[in-house]
Motif scaffolding. Structure first.
Motif, PDB file in Angstrom:
ATOM      1  N   HIS A   1       9.742 -38.656  18.870  1.00 56.26           N
ATOM      2  CA  HIS A   1       9.175 -38.443  20.206  1.00 56.26           C
ATOM      3  C   HIS A   1       8.889 -36.969  20.413  1.00 56.26           C
ATOM      4  O   HIS A   1       9.202 -36.143  19.552  1.00 56.26           O
TER       5      HIS A   1
ATOM      6  N   HIS B   1       9.895 -34.567  22.600  1.00 58.87           N
ATOM      7  CA  HIS B   1      10.731 -33.554  23.239  1.00 58.87           C
ATOM      8  C   HIS B   1      10.803 -32.316  22.330  1.00 58.87           C
ATOM      9  O   HIS B   1      10.592 -32.421  21.116  1.00 58.87           O
TER      10      HIS B   1
ATOM     11  N   HIS C   1      12.357 -32.029  18.796  1.00 53.25           N
ATOM     12  CA  HIS C   1      11.995 -33.031  17.774  1.00 53.25           C
ATOM     13  C   HIS C   1      10.672 -32.751  17.051  1.00 53.25           C
ATOM     14  O   HIS C   1      10.628 -32.764  15.831  1.00 53.25           O
TER      15      HIS C   1
ATOM     16  N   GLU D   1      15.574 -31.301  28.615  1.00 50.64           N
ATOM     17  CA  GLU D   1      14.552 -31.652  27.628  1.00 50.64           C
ATOM     18  C   GLU D   1      13.324 -30.765  27.765  1.00 50.64           C
ATOM     19  O   GLU D   1      12.403 -30.856  26.970  1.00 50.64           O
TER      20      GLU D   1
ATOM     21  N   HIS E   1      14.185 -43.676  26.710  1.00 50.12           N
ATOM     22  CA  HIS E   1      14.433 -42.232  26.832  1.00 50.12           C
ATOM     23  C   HIS E   1      13.136 -41.513  27.195  1.00 50.12           C
ATOM     24  O   HIS E   1      13.109 -40.607  28.021  1.00 50.12           O
TER      25      HIS E   1
ATOM     26  N   ASP F   1      16.614 -40.256  19.641  1.00 52.82           N
ATOM     27  CA  ASP F   1      17.489 -40.116  20.816  1.00 52.82           C
ATOM     28  C   ASP F   1      17.741 -41.464  21.486  1.00 52.82           C
ATOM     29  O   ASP F   1      18.373 -41.509  22.547  1.00 52.82           O
TER      30      ASP F   1
HETATM   31 ZN   LIG Z   1      14.645 -36.464  23.532  1.00 50.03          ZN
END
Ligand SMILES: [Zn+2]
Length: 317
Positions: free
Chosen positions: A84, A86, A89, A138, A172, A191
């Motif tokens: 994802h 964020h 990542h 985040e 999430h 996550d």
């Molecule tokens: Zn995340």
């Protein structure tokens, strides 16, 4: 109702850990209350020579990128798989792609609803006289990331000696993917499922009903080990996921009980429900309670004058 979390010692940053025959982990030095010891980037494939895939290249951090490139020296990087968008990542994907030519695979760019919600949280923090970065662990999200390959649920992504099944697991964040690595019956769970902590659900892009549906979905799968991006591997994943589901159901019960004596704001619920945890965690806890309230609203159990207003009063329906 309490979930038994599993931690690990702080690892050596930038060092290659061979965690299984076909999986190596390199940790980025970005520890925080949200990332635990930091981002664990996984390299999947033989330890030397041949081809490898990388799961979650990690934060925009030159030292981490250099450590990753050193780890795959002499190998071909075939895929950059992104769970994802964020900031802990996906951002390093750009530099790793530039150096290796490997294409990126993800569900989609950072969702607009997450950008809008982040801006709201920052505005509220400023209005409260707090630092904006304290509002939202985040951060703003990786708005630069656009996957070369848009991944769909159930898609098989394969290289020489490794096969992944992509699972679209919103909850999430709406663009979250898990990758089931078939050769080692392992789920790279991002996550979505973490051993060291429960998952933050930043509503409204984060969605508790989606999250629970995508936990329940894991109960029937055959992977025997989960490797989250943060923290250690989870060795009894189905039991653990069942505990996570029970924990969230318990939280919903707690919220309904908290509203039994009349309307309340989110923070009034948080201060009571999270009295035993560090006050620094009350903001993310508020995000979680908000996610629960929105989910309970969808099932018509609670109501609010203005569910988009953080200060609004919530009541039982
Ligand atoms: Zn995340």
């Amino acid at each position: 109702m309490a979930v038994k979390h599993v931690g690990e010692d702080a690892p050596a940053y930038g060092v290659i850990e061979q965690v299984s025959p076909l999986v190596r982990r390199v940790m980025a030095q970005n520890p925080s209350v949200f990332t635990y010891h930091g981002t664990g980037t996984f390299i999947v494939g033989p330890p030397s020579g041949g081809s490898v895939a990388i799961v979650d290249p990690g934060p925009d951090d030159d030292e981490h990128v250099a450590a990753l490139l050193a780890a795959v020296k002499g190998q071909t990087v075939s895929h950059l798989l992104i769970t994802h968008t964020h900031p802990d990542h996906s951002p390093a994907a750009a530099a790793v792609k530039k150096a290796t030519g490997a294409p990126t695979w993800g569900y989609g760019p950072h969702p607009q609803a997450a950008i809008d919600a982040h801006q709201k949280r920052v505005a509220r923090a400023i209005a409260d006289g707090e630092k904006p970065e304290a509002s939202d662990g985040e951060g703003a999200g990786d708005q630069d990331f656009v996957p070369d390959h848009l991944v769909t649920d159930g898609q098989i992504i394969a290289g020489p000696g490794y096969t992944f099944e992509a699972l679209h697991t919103p909850g999430h964040i709406s663009n979250h993917l898990c990758f089931a690595f078939q050769e080692e019956a392992t789920l790279f769970s991002g996550d979505h499922v973490m051993g060291w902590s429960t998952t933050v659900i930043p509503a409204p892009d984060g969605d508790l009903n989606d999250y629970l549906a995508n936990l329940r979905r894991l109960l029937t799968r055959s992977e025997t080990l989960y490797r989250p991006t943060h923290g250690p591997a989870i060795t009894e994943p189905v039991n653990y996921v069942a505990d996570l589901i029970a924990h969230r159901e318990g939280r919903s019960e707690q919220i309904l009980a908290g509203l039994a004596d009349g309307p309340r704001t989110i923070m009034s619920l948080v201060v009571e429900m999270y009295a035993h945890v560090d006050e620094k965690l009350h903001k993310p806890a508020a995000a979680s309670v908000y996610a629960h309230l929105l989910a309970l609203k969808k099932t018509s159990q609670v109501t609010a004058d203005d569910p988009t207003d953080f200060e609004t009063h919530w009541s039982l329906n």
